[in-house]
Design a protein around this motif. Structure first.
Motif, PDB file in Angstrom:
ATOM      1  N   ALA A  86      22.581 -33.485  16.544  1.00 47.37           N
ATOM      2  CA  ALA A  86      23.041 -34.806  16.986  1.00 47.37           C
ATOM      3  C   ALA A  86      24.566 -34.862  17.012  1.00 47.37           C
ATOM      4  N   THR A  87      25.189 -34.362  15.968  1.00 48.66           N
ATOM      5  CA  THR A  87      26.655 -34.358  15.918  1.00 48.66           C
ATOM      6  C   THR A  87      27.218 -33.419  16.974  1.00 48.66           C
ATOM      7  N   GLN A 145      28.626 -17.366  23.042  1.00 49.84           N
ATOM      8  CA  GLN A 145      28.139 -17.772  24.364  1.00 49.84           C
ATOM      9  C   GLN A 145      26.705 -18.276  24.288  1.00 49.84           C
ATOM     10  N   ALA A 146      25.861 -17.550  23.577  1.00 52.56           N
ATOM     11  CA  ALA A 146      24.448 -17.946  23.480  1.00 52.56           C
ATOM     12  C   ALA A 146      24.305 -19.317  22.831  1.00 52.56           C
ATOM     13  N   ARG A 147      25.065 -19.568  21.791  1.00 49.08           N
ATOM     14  CA  ARG A 147      24.984 -20.874  21.122  1.00 49.08           C
ATOM     15  C   ARG A 147      25.495 -21.987  22.030  1.00 49.08           C
ATOM     16  N   MET A 148      26.596 -21.720  22.731  1.00 51.97           N
ATOM     17  CA  MET A 148      27.136 -22.755  23.611  1.00 51.97           C
ATOM     18  C   MET A 148      26.198 -23.015  24.784  1.00 51.97           C
ATOM     19  N   ARG A 149      25.573 -21.988  25.294  1.00 46.85           N
ATOM     20  CA  ARG A 149      24.607 -22.181  26.387  1.00 46.85           C
ATOM     21  C   ARG A 149      23.421 -23.023  25.924  1.00 46.85           C
ATOM     22  N   ALA A 150      22.946 -22.771  24.711  1.00 45.02           N
ATOM     23  CA  ALA A 150      21.831 -23.560  24.176  1.00 45.02           C
ATOM     24  C   ALA A 150      22.248 -25.019  24.005  1.00 45.02           C
ATOM     25  N   LEU A 151      23.433 -25.227  23.470  1.00 44.55           N
ATOM     26  CA  LEU A 151      23.956 -26.585  23.311  1.00 44.55           C
ATOM     27  C   LEU A 151      24.102 -27.262  24.668  1.00 44.55           C
ATOM     28  N   TYR A 152      24.679 -26.568  25.601  1.00 45.43           N
ATOM     29  CA  TYR A 152      24.870 -27.124  26.951  1.00 45.43           C
ATOM     30  C   TYR A 152      23.533 -27.495  27.572  1.00 45.43           C
ATOM     31  N   ALA A 153      22.541 -26.646  27.444  1.00 50.15           N
ATOM     32  CA  ALA A 153      21.218 -26.926  28.018  1.00 50.15           C
ATOM     33  C   ALA A 153      20.625 -28.200  27.421  1.00 50.15           C
ATOM     34  N   HIS A 154      20.757 -28.390  26.118  1.00 48.75           N
ATOM     35  CA  HIS A 154      20.254 -29.612  25.478  1.00 48.75           C
ATOM     36  C   HIS A 154      21.049 -30.830  25.946  1.00 48.75           C
ATOM     37  N   TRP A 155      22.357 -30.662  26.036  1.00 49.22           N
ATOM     38  CA  TRP A 155      23.190 -31.790  26.495  1.00 49.22           C
ATOM     39  C   TRP A 155      22.822 -32.157  27.924  1.00 49.22           C
ATOM     40  N   LYS A 156      22.674 -31.163  28.787  1.00 52.84           N
ATOM     41  CA  LYS A 156      22.373 -31.395  30.190  1.00 52.84           C
ATOM     42  C   LYS A 156      20.992 -32.050  30.355  1.00 52.84           C
ATOM     43  N   ALA A 157      20.038 -31.638  29.535  1.00 59.82           N
ATOM     44  CA  ALA A 157      18.679 -32.204  29.611  1.00 59.82           C
ATOM     45  C   ALA A 157      18.635 -33.629  29.078  1.00 59.82           C
ATOM     46  N   GLY A 158      19.640 -33.953  28.268  1.00 62.29           N
ATOM     47  CA  GLY A 158      19.759 -35.172  27.538  1.00 62.29           C
ATOM     48  C   GLY A 158      19.422 -36.442  28.097  1.00 62.29           C
ATOM     49  N   HIS A 177      27.084 -35.078  20.334  1.00 62.39           N
ATOM     50  CA  HIS A 177      28.140 -36.095  20.415  1.00 62.39           C
ATOM     51  C   HIS A 177      29.477 -35.449  20.794  1.00 62.39           C
ATOM     52  N   TRP A 178      29.835 -34.372  20.101  1.00 60.32           N
ATOM     53  CA  TRP A 178      31.111 -33.707  20.376  1.00 60.32           C
ATOM     54  C   TRP A 178      31.102 -33.050  21.749  1.00 60.32           C
ATOM     55  N   TYR A 179      29.953 -32.519  22.149  1.00 60.80           N
ATOM     56  CA  TYR A 179      29.889 -31.914  23.479  1.00 60.80           C
ATOM     57  C   TYR A 179      30.065 -32.972  24.558  1.00 60.80           C
ATOM     58  N   ARG A 219      34.226 -28.177  17.679  1.00 61.10           N
ATOM     59  CA  ARG A 219      33.373 -28.937  16.754  1.00 61.10           C
ATOM     60  C   ARG A 219      31.931 -28.953  17.230  1.00 61.10           C
ATOM     61  N   ALA A 220      31.736 -29.120  18.533  1.00 58.96           N
ATOM     62  CA  ALA A 220      30.375 -29.100  19.072  1.00 58.96           C
ATOM     63  C   ALA A 220      29.698 -27.774  18.721  1.00 58.96           C
ATOM     64  N   LEU A 221      30.385 -26.676  18.953  1.00 59.16           N
ATOM     65  CA  LEU A 221      29.828 -25.363  18.672  1.00 59.16           C
ATOM     66  C   LEU A 221      29.532 -25.199  17.183  1.00 59.16           C
ATOM     67  N   ALA A 222      30.452 -25.608  16.337  1.00 61.31           N
ATOM     68  CA  ALA A 222      30.261 -25.454  14.893  1.00 61.31           C
ATOM     69  C   ALA A 222      29.054 -26.260  14.411  1.00 61.31           C
ATOM     70  N   TYR A 223      28.960 -27.511  14.827  1.00 60.60           N
ATOM     71  CA  TYR A 223      27.837 -28.332  14.372  1.00 60.60           C
ATOM     72  C   TYR A 223      26.510 -27.825  14.930  1.00 60.60           C
ATOM     73  N   TRP A 224      26.513 -27.335  16.157  1.00 58.71           N
ATOM     74  CA  TRP A 224      25.299 -26.758  16.721  1.00 58.71           C
ATOM     75  C   TRP A 224      24.854 -25.556  15.891  1.00 58.71           C
ATOM     76  N   THR A 225      25.818 -24.741  15.507  1.00 60.77           N
ATOM     77  CA  THR A 225      25.537 -23.518  14.758  1.00 60.77           C
ATOM     78  C   THR A 225      24.864 -23.810  13.422  1.00 60.77           C
ATOM     79  N   VAL A 226      25.267 -24.896  12.765  1.00 62.94           N
ATOM     80  CA  VAL A 226      24.662 -25.218  11.463  1.00 62.94           C
ATOM     81  C   VAL A 226      23.427 -26.099  11.599  1.00 62.94           C
ATOM     82  N   GLY A 227      23.024 -26.386  12.835  1.00 61.07           N
ATOM     83  CA  GLY A 227      21.794 -27.132  13.049  1.00 61.07           C
ATOM     84  C   GLY A 227      21.939 -28.639  13.079  1.00 61.07           C
ATOM     85  N   ASP A 228      23.166 -29.144  13.069  1.00 57.80           N
ATOM     86  CA  ASP A 228      23.397 -30.590  13.175  1.00 57.80           C
ATOM     87  C   ASP A 228      23.518 -30.921  14.659  1.00 57.80           C
TER      88      ASP A 228
END
Length: 150
Positions: free
Chosen positions: A103-104, A137-150, A107-109, A92-101
């Protein structure tokens, strides 16, 4: 080997899912979706096999850019599981990141990282996505980086 299994039993769910995946990797979406549909038709309702078909088809839909379809298949796989499978949070985290949501997605990450500590470390996250496609992988890395910086 897959063809032999399907010649022996054309309703072999595992072989149909595997072949669907291979068709998807070759870019043959028509045959891919045909095999997923056949696998759904051959699987028993509420069975682990049916759950696996939905999970696999969800990834296929995700890769095709059909995020709504992916989320729908993954929700059905989760329902058929009857519990809380480990993959729910990160897919879910990956899917919502992919569509640009974002915040959601964050949350899932966060739920993935709190339930499964490997998602909260650089090494663990990389280990979890090592077999994913490059775009995944690229999308998950971007999501992870934002979560980690959070």
């Amino acid at each position: 080997m897959i063809q032999a299994a399907l010649q022996k039993n054309p309703r072999n769910v595992s072989a149909l899912v595997h072949r669907a995946h291979l068709y998807g990797e070759m870019g043959d979406r028509e045959r891919e979706l045909r095999d997923y549909d056949a696998a759904l038709g051959a699987s028993e309702p509420a069975s682990p096999q049916r759950r696996h078909v939905h999970w696999s088809r969800g990834w296929s839909r995700y890769d095709q850019g059909d995020i709504e379809g992916a989320l729908s298949d993954w929700a059905e796989a989760e329902r058929l599981h009857g519990g809380r499978p480990a993959w729910v949070t990160y897919t879910r985290a990956l899917a919502y990141w992919t569509v640009g949501d974002h915040a959601t997605a964050l949350h899932w990450y966060a739920l993935a990282a709190s339930g499964y500590p490997e998602w909260g470390t650089d090494e663990g996250m990389e280990q979890r996505i090592r077999y994913w496609s490059k775009p995944q992988q690229a999308r998950m890395r971007a999501l992870y980086a934002h979560w980690k910086a959070g």
